[in-house]
Design an enzyme around this catalytic site. Structure first.
Site, PDB file in Angstrom:
ATOM      1  N   ALA A 122     -61.190 -43.812  90.712  1.00  0.00           N
ATOM      2  CA  ALA A 122     -60.291 -42.763  90.081  1.00  0.00           C
ATOM      3  C   ALA A 122     -60.252 -43.211  88.458  1.00  0.00           C
ATOM      4  CB  ALA A 122     -58.997 -42.721  90.713  1.00  0.00           C
ATOM      5  N   CYS A 123     -60.214 -44.447  88.377  1.00  0.00           N
ATOM      6  CA  CYS A 123     -59.586 -45.242  87.243  1.00  0.00           C
ATOM      7  C   CYS A 123     -60.881 -45.067  86.139  1.00  0.00           C
ATOM      8  CB  CYS A 123     -59.356 -46.640  87.332  1.00  0.00           C
ATOM      9  SG  CYS A 123     -59.047 -47.531  85.781  1.00  0.00           S
ATOM     10  N   PRO A 124     -60.513 -44.471  84.723  1.00  0.00           N
ATOM     11  CA  PRO A 124     -61.466 -44.259  83.826  1.00  0.00           C
ATOM     12  C   PRO A 124     -61.942 -45.671  83.230  1.00  0.00           C
ATOM     13  CG  PRO A 124     -59.356 -43.793  83.000  1.00  0.00           C
ATOM     14  CD  PRO A 124     -59.180 -43.735  84.180  1.00  0.00           C
TER      15      PRO A 124
END
Length: 330
Positions: A57-59
Site C-alpha cells: 500500500a505504501c508509496p
C-alpha cells in the site's frame, strides 16, 4: 493487544499525524546506515544477508520494490509484506491464506513491524514505518529511508548480480544534478503533497498544499509533453519515485485525500501516457497491488473515512492502450 485484523476501535492515536496548525509534517527516518560494495564496510553487500520489509500500500515502500525488481535483486534480498490494514499497533504481518499478498515474518518471527524496530533499538520511540532494510547477520535495521534504500539497490550489489543486471543504473552520474533537483520539488509538492493535502486539519493548510500539488502536476505535464520520461529518453530514479504516487492518484488521492481539482486520467494526457509506459515495463505490474492500496487508505485512515467503505474504481486501465518504448529504456 489487537485482534489479527485490527479495526477502527483504537485507531485514533496512530492517525494523529497533524501539527497544531493543521499541517501534516512527515517524520524524518531514524536508521541511516548504508550497504556498500566494499567488503570491509560496516554493512557489506552479501547475497542473502539483507531482508526488505514493505507494504504494497505504501508509496515509499513501493519505490524499493520496483528497484529490487528492475535490478534483479529478488534472489539476493528477501521480502516480507505486511497486512494492508494499519491498526492501533501499526503494521501487522499476516498469512497469505488470510490476506492474499501479505506474508508472515519468517526472519524475526514478529507479529508487528514495531517488534522489528524494538529488536534493533529497544528504546525506539518514533513511528514504525516501512520500508525497512534489515541485516540478518547483525540483527539490526540498516536503513528505513526509501530514497536511500533505492540508491543502495541501484549499485551496491552489482558485483553479485547476473550479468544482464550489472551496471543498470537509475541514478546515472551525468544526470545526478538534474535528478536531485527534480526530486526535491516533486517530493515536497507531489509525493508528500498528497499527504499534506489529505491529512490537513485546517482549511488554509489544505488549500495551500492542494494548490501547490496541482501546480506541480501542470509542470510535470508540460515536461512530459516534450520528453518520454522526466529527464528525456532515459528512465531514472526520478520517474520511479513519482510513479508510485501517480499510480495511486485517481483511485485514492483524488477522493480520499481531496486532491480533486483534476484526475490524472482525464486531466493530464501526457502523465497518463507516461504512467502506462512505466506500468507496462517488465516486472512493474507485479509490484502494484491495488487491493492492498485501496483497502489500506480507505480502511486504516478512520479519521478521514470512519465508515471504512472502499470505493469500487481502481482508476484508469494501465494495461491499455499499449505504449511502445525501448525494450529496456534504462
Amino acid at each position: 493487544m489487537s485482534s489479527s485484523k485490527p479495526g477502527a476501535a483504537a485507531a485514533p492515536e496512530i492517525t494523529k499525524w497533524h501539527s497544531k496548525d493543521g499541517e501534516f509534517r512527515r517524520q524524518v527516518s531514524s536508521f541511516r546506515s548504508f550497504v556498500e560494495a566494499d567488503p570491509n564496510a560496516e554493512f557489506p553487500a552479501e547475497a542473502g544477508r539483507y531482508h526488505l520489509y514493505v507494504s504494497y500500500a505504501c508509496p515509499w515502500a513501493h519505490r524499493t520494490l520496483i528497484v529490487r525488481k528492475l535490478k534483479g535483486l529478488d534472489s539476493l534480498i528477501g521480502l516480507s509484506v505486511v497486512h494492508y490494514l494499519m491498526g492501533p499497533n501499526g503494521w501487522e504481518f499476516s498469512s497469505p491464506d488470510d490476506v492474499p499478498g501479505a506474508t508472515l515474518d519468517d526472519v524475526n518471527g514478529a507479529k508487528y513491524v514495531r517488534e522489528v524496530y524494538f529488536k534493533a533499538e529497544p528504546e525506539y520511540s518514533a513511528r514504525f514505518t516501512v520500508p525497512i532494510l534489515w541485516d540478518k547477520k547483525k540483527q539490526t535495521i540498516v536503513n528505513n529511508e526509501s530514497s536511500e534504500i533505492i540508491r543502495m539497490f541501484n549499485s551496491a550489489f552489482d558485483e553479485l548480480l547476473a550479468p544482464e543486471y550489472r551496471g543498470i543504473t537509475f541514478y546515472p552520474e551525468e544526470l545526478r544534478p538534474q535528478i536531485d533537483e527534480i526530486n526535491e520539488w516533486i517530493y515536497d509538492t507531489v509525493n508528500n503533497g498528497v499527504y499534506k493535502s489529505g491529512f490537513a486539519t485546517a482549511q488554509a493548510a489544505y488549500e495551500k498544499n492542494c494548490r501547490a500539488l496541482f501546480q506541480s502536476l501542470e509542470r510535470i505535464e508540460e515536461i512530459l509533453s516534450k520528453n518520454e520520461f522526466l529527464l528525456g529518453k532515459r528512465l531514472t530514479e526520478a520517474d520511479l519515485r513519482l510513479f508510485t504516487t501517480i499510480v495511486r492518484f485517481d483511485p485514492v488521492y483524488h477522493g480520499h485525500f481531496k486532491c480533486n481539482l483534476k484526475q490524472i486520467a482525464t486531466g493530464y494526457p501526457n502523465i497518463m501516457r507516461w504512467t502506462r509506459e512505466i506500468y507496462q515495463l517488465p516486472g512493474i505490474k507485479e509490484t502494484v497491488n491495488m487491493e492492498h492500496i485501496k483497502k489500506h487508505y480507505y480502511m486504516s485512515h478512520t479519521q478521514i473515512n470512519p465508515t471504512q467503505v472502499v470505493p469500487l474504481s481502481n482508476g484508469p486501465d494501465l494495461d491499455v492502450p499499449v505504449v511502445k518504448s525501448a525494450a529496456r529504456p534504462y
